[in-house]
Design an enzyme around this catalytic site. Structure first.
Site, PDB file in Angstrom:
ATOM      1  N   ASP A 196       0.861  -1.196   0.000  1.00  0.00           N
ATOM      2  CA  ASP A 196       0.000   0.000   0.000  1.00  0.00           C
ATOM      3  C   ASP A 196       0.889   1.235   0.000  1.00  0.00           C
ATOM      4  OD1 ASP A 196      -2.325   1.517  -0.028  1.00  0.00           O
ATOM      5  OD2 ASP A 196      -2.563   1.482   2.146  1.00  0.00           O
ATOM      6  N   ASP A 212       2.272   2.523   8.110  1.00  0.00           N
ATOM      7  CA  ASP A 212       1.042   1.822   7.729  1.00  0.00           C
ATOM      8  C   ASP A 212       1.364   0.485   7.054  1.00  0.00           C
ATOM      9  OD1 ASP A 212      -1.640   1.491   7.535  1.00  0.00           O
ATOM     10  OD2 ASP A 212      -1.998   3.052   6.036  1.00  0.00           O
TER      11      ASP A 212
HETATM   12  N1  LIG Z   1       4.551   6.408  14.221  1.00  0.00           N
HETATM   13  C1  LIG Z   1       3.933   7.521  13.847  1.00  0.00           C
HETATM   14  N2  LIG Z   1       4.411   8.722  14.237  1.00  0.00           N
HETATM   15  C2  LIG Z   1       3.776   9.873  13.863  1.00  0.00           C
HETATM   16  N3  LIG Z   1       2.656   9.918  13.124  1.00  0.00           N
HETATM   17  C3  LIG Z   1       2.139   8.747  12.705  1.00  0.00           C
HETATM   18  C4  LIG Z   1       2.730   7.497  13.044  1.00  0.00           C
HETATM   19  N4  LIG Z   1       2.005   6.501  12.506  1.00  0.00           N
HETATM   20  C5  LIG Z   1       0.979   7.104  11.861  1.00  0.00           C
HETATM   21  N5  LIG Z   1       1.049   8.445  11.964  1.00  0.00           N
HETATM   22  C6  LIG Z   1       0.096   9.431  11.410  1.00  0.00           C
HETATM   23  O1  LIG Z   1      -1.203   8.867  11.402  1.00  0.00           O
HETATM   24  C7  LIG Z   1      -1.715   8.784  10.067  1.00  0.00           C
HETATM   25  C8  LIG Z   1      -2.489   7.472   9.894  1.00  0.00           C
HETATM   26  O2  LIG Z   1      -1.634   6.380  10.112  1.00  0.00           O
HETATM   27  P1  LIG Z   1      -1.726   5.074   9.226  1.00  0.00           P
HETATM   28  O3  LIG Z   1      -1.541   5.433   7.794  1.00  0.00           O
HETATM   29  O4  LIG Z   1      -0.803   4.069   9.819  1.00  0.00           O
HETATM   30  O5  LIG Z   1      -3.215   4.610   9.541  1.00  0.00           O
HETATM   31  P2  LIG Z   1      -4.454   4.316   8.587  1.00  0.00           P
HETATM   32  O6  LIG Z   1      -5.457   3.613   9.380  1.00  0.00           O
HETATM   33  O7  LIG Z   1      -4.008   3.679   7.320  1.00  0.00           O
HETATM   34  O8  LIG Z   1      -4.997   5.715   8.272  1.00  0.00           O
HETATM   35  P3  LIG Z   1      -5.319   6.269   6.826  1.00  0.00           P
HETATM   36  O9  LIG Z   1      -6.562   5.549   6.393  1.00  0.00           O
HETATM   37  O10 LIG Z   1      -5.490   7.739   7.089  1.00  0.00           O
HETATM   38  O11 LIG Z   1      -4.119   5.932   5.955  1.00  0.00           O
HETATM   39  C9  LIG Z   1      -0.515   8.909   9.160  1.00  0.00           C
HETATM   40  O12 LIG Z   1      -0.839   9.486   7.933  1.00  0.00           O
HETATM   41  C10 LIG Z   1       0.425   9.792   9.957  1.00  0.00           C
HETATM   42  O13 LIG Z   1       0.090  11.146   9.757  1.00  0.00           O
HETATM   43 MG   LIG Z   2      -2.282   5.202   5.893  1.00  0.00          MG
END
Ligand SMILES: Nc1ncnc2c1ncn2[C@@H]1O[C@H](COP(=O)(O)OP(=O)(O)OP(=O)(O)O)[C@@H](O)[C@H]1O
Ligand SMILES: [Mg+2]
Length: 263
Positions: A196, A212
């Site tokens: 992804d 992610d």
């Molecule tokens: N370890 C981290 N440190 C700082 N910010 C983070 C971290 N992990 C995630 N984020 C923030 O949180 C957001 C969402 O995280 P992630 O992409 O893992 O989850 P998601 O469920 O796929 O959400 P989305 O559907 O928005 O992609 C990221 O775009 C980032 O801005």
């Molecule tokens: Mg994401």
């Protein structure tokens, strides 16, 4: 006062003391109360009791699968806490990326059992990436649907790092090459395909950091090659928009695959 009454009062006062303590703990999670279901709140207390976190602050992101919060560990350092929703409409999507993975057997579609495995998959994938020195948030702890990982951002201000799509990338050619190298190392050293990967799942913190990774699959997965090509295509398309002259994604994919075949 007879002995029984004395004992009863002792017990009452102990209970009061515990209640007060409990109330004080509750304050640490006040931002999420009402937002988080009681069983998940219980998981947060478990993580609190074993010293992984001591507080939860505001949401960094609220998505359809999960919310990400900035938390604090016992030493006061920021950590990222990703809380997967226990009920989700995404189970068919998740199923495609977990079924057949030798690390997870007897996977069922029911979200109550699937989500904890999905969260554990992200934790295990982060660990593989981290051990292979591909830049990702270091995994810290996992309990049911709650994943605690390194906070990527400014620890002084508590501001999370931006996505690469939201900044002006310094020298895009070099960063494109660096990301392709990260994809290559993911494949050859971590044995993973992100599946992804795009400008929406790469943070910028003195360089690119993959995030992610729950859907990332082992290189032996039936669709691994297809996902690898898709990741490379997403990245080349994005950097082409930034005027980078990239190689054909098929050529890059074949090159990465050939590295493993020749071993
Ligand atoms: N370890 C981290 N440190 C700082 N910010 C983070 C971290 N992990 C995630 N984020 C923030 O949180 C957001 C969402 O995280 P992630 O992409 O893992 O989850 P998601 O469920 O796929 O959400 P989305 O559907 O928005 O992609 C990221 O775009 C980032 O801005
Ligand atoms: Mg994401």
């Amino acid at each position: 006062m007879d002995k029984v009454e004395k004992k009863r009062r002792q017990i009452d006062s102990e209970l009061d003391r515990r209640k007060t303590k409990r109330r004080r703990d509750d304050d640490e999670f006040k931002v999420v109360e009402g937002v988080i279901d009681p069983p998940t709140l219980k998981i947060l207390y478990k993580l609190l009791n074993r010293g992984t976190i001591k507080a939860l602050h505001g949401a960094i992101s609220t998505g359809k699968e999960a919310n990400v919060y900035r938390g604090e560990d016992v030493e006061g350092n920021s950590v990222a806490v990703k809380i997967y929703r226990m009920s989700t409409a995404e189970t068919d999507f998740m199923f495609e990326y977990i079924v057949g993975d030798p690390r997870f057997r007897n996977v069922r579609r029911k979200s109550r059992t699937l989500i904890p495995k999905w969260a554990l998959k992200e934790y295990k994938n982060l660990k593989r990436y981290h051990e292979a020195s591909v830049k990702v948030p270091a995994p810290i702890d996992i309990e049911r649907n709650v994943l605690v990982m390194e906070f990527i951002g400014d620890h002084q201000t508590g501001l999370p790092a931006p996505l690469i799509r939201n900044i002006k990338i310094p020298s895009p050619v070099d960063i494109f090459n660096e990301i392709i190298e990260m994809i290559e190392n993911s494949f050859t050293k971590a044995g993973l395909v992100h599946a992804d990967l795009s400008e929406f799942n790469i943070l910028w913190h003195d360089g690119p950091v993959f995030i992610d990774v729950s859907q990332a699959v082992l290189t032996g997965h039936d669709n691994a090659k297809r996902y690898l090509f898709r990741d490379i295509q997403n990245i080349t398309q994005y950097f082409q928009k930034l005027d980078v002259e990239t190689e054909d994604p098929e050529v890059i994919t074949k090159h990465i695959l050939s590295l493993c075949e020749s071993e």
